[in-house]
Design an enzyme around this catalytic site. Structure first.
Site, PDB file in Angstrom:
ATOM      1  N   GLY A   1     -10.056  10.616 -65.578  1.00 34.87           N
ATOM      2  CA  GLY A   1     -11.442  10.861 -65.216  1.00 34.87           C
ATOM      3  C   GLY A   1     -11.719  10.521 -63.769  1.00 34.87           C
TER       4      GLY A   1
ATOM      5  N   PHE B   1     -13.840   8.146 -61.143  1.00 36.29           N
ATOM      6  CA  PHE B   1     -14.567   6.877 -61.096  1.00 36.29           C
ATOM      7  C   PHE B   1     -15.965   7.016 -60.497  1.00 36.29           C
ATOM      8  CE2 PHE B   1     -11.298   5.996 -57.516  1.00 36.29           C
ATOM      9  CZ  PHE B   1     -12.019   6.714 -56.563  1.00 36.29           C
TER      10      PHE B   1
ATOM     11  N   HIS C   1     -13.017   0.532 -49.950  1.00 36.04           N
ATOM     12  CA  HIS C   1     -12.970   0.727 -48.494  1.00 36.04           C
ATOM     13  C   HIS C   1     -12.698   2.181 -48.107  1.00 36.04           C
ATOM     14  CE1 HIS C   1      -8.354   0.393 -47.507  1.00 36.04           C
ATOM     15  NE2 HIS C   1      -8.551   1.123 -48.589  1.00 36.04           N
TER      16      HIS C   1
END
Length: 364
Positions: free
Chosen positions: A254, A256, A274
């Site tokens: 999937g 995120f 980051h």
């Protein structure tokens, strides 16, 4: 695998040595003319390209079985003997390779990191950081500084991650480099934090499962979920099966940005936040927050930029993110504020021997 549990020096001791090293460098630069000090810094880019050339030629691999003469080494790697000597002369001055009294070239501990079969190899990192695409993007740093945006849209008509998916040669180069760098900090992370305290860990965007595999080897009572894109998770499944961990590590697919698996006791985001601009990084945190139990923990593994004015790897990587992805590195105070925006309290920042830190946060 780092299953031999290598001993790590105390992080505090490492910081003291860093202070001494930086202090000597500052003292030297104050003693010599400013122009000379700046010229030495400007030459750092040449050193990167020299390391890249040695990695591309496979010099370290050619020396894996022992020292070789210049002529033999040049024949093996397909290079001009004199030009290869000039390349190695530069690298030897920086501790990468050595030349014995009999004239033969040999490996050093630093040179061994450029071997393909080294346990933690930086060969792929050297190939990426010295590549034309990386160099071309950095040549537009001034544009990124002027606009505050990454350079990919203007240069290639797409974001960096879109570019890595569209150009599979670039994508493979980048993926291999990130895997290479990812192994660099595993032992320090595992020495600094007790991951075994959690029954179920969820590694969000965990790549090929390298970190989870190391954790599970040290935490026989723990289970894990690797959450990744389907094309990445496929190779992760093979790796986990080879290590005999398939029954303890589920793999779910999937994005995120949308939702992540529920029910974990700890959620790991290693070198994820980051990579993304503020809004996208916030969407990731929102998805993780929605999946977490009230007593679960969020473990963010990132470089934390210190407040001092001394050199630090995070300050380099911060500009790398600006140029390529639009992401950023953050100070501890910035992380505290950023996490609070999305429903987390930063509990502590745990240093490691490597530049990475573990930021432990809880949902509020």
């Amino acid at each position: 695998m780092a299953s031999d549990h290598p001993r790590m020096p105390p992080p505090g001791l490492v910081r003291v040595v860093e202070l001494l090293r930086n202090g000597l460098a500052i003292a030297y630069r104050r003693l010599v003319p400013g122009q000379l000090a700046v010229m030495e810094l400007l030459a750092a880019g040449w050193l990167t390209q020299a390391i890249h050339a040695a990695a591309e030629l496979g010099v370290a691999d050619a020396l894996a079985d022992g020292p070789r003469s210049g002529a033999e080494l040049a024949r093996t790697v397909g290079a001009d003997e004199d030009a290869l000597h000039r390349l190695l002369r530069l690298l030897i001055g920086h501790g990468i390779f050595t030349r014995r009294r009999d004239g033969r070239y040999a490996l050093t501990p630093m040179a061994r990191t450029l071997r393909r079969d080294e346990a933690v190899s930086l060969r792929d990192a050297a190939l990426f950081f010295g590549s034309s695409i990386h160099r071309d993007n950095w040549s537009h740093l001034v544009d990124a500084v002027r606009t505050g945006r990454p350079v990919g849209e203007a240069l290639h008509g797409m974001s960096f991650f879109e570019h890595t998916r569209a150009d599979r040669a670039l994508g493979t180069l980048f993926d291999n480099a990130m895997t290479s760098i990812g192994g660099l900090g595993l032992a320090p992370l595992l020495a600094a934090y007790d991951f075994a305290r959690y029954e179920t860990l969820v590694d969000v965007g965990g790549g090929e499962g390298t970190l989870l595999a190391e954790i599970l080897c040290r935490a026989p009572r723990s289970k894990a979920v690797l959450f990744e894109l389907p094309e990445v998770a496929e190779s992760a499944a093979d790796r986990l099966a080879e290590l005999g961990l398939a029954d303890r590590c589920a793999i779910e697919h999937g994005s995120f940005f949308a939702a992540v698996p529920r029910g974990g006791d700890a959620y790991i985001l290693k070198h994820i936040l980051h990579d993304w601009p503020e809004d996208e990084a916030g969407r990731i945190l929102t998805a993780v927050r929605a999946a977490m139990k009230p007593d679960a923990r969020l473990l963010i593994i990132e470089l934390v930029v210190p407040e001092h004015a001394r050199p630090h790897p995070g300050k380099f990587i911060d500009l790398e993110m600006l140029v390529h992805t639009g992401g950023r590195e953050r100070t501890a105070a910035e992380y505290r504020k950023f996490l609070a925006r999305f429903g987390f309290e930063l509990l502590r920042v745990i240093p490691t021997v490597s530049p990475d830190n573990i930021l432990e946060a809880a949902p509020v």
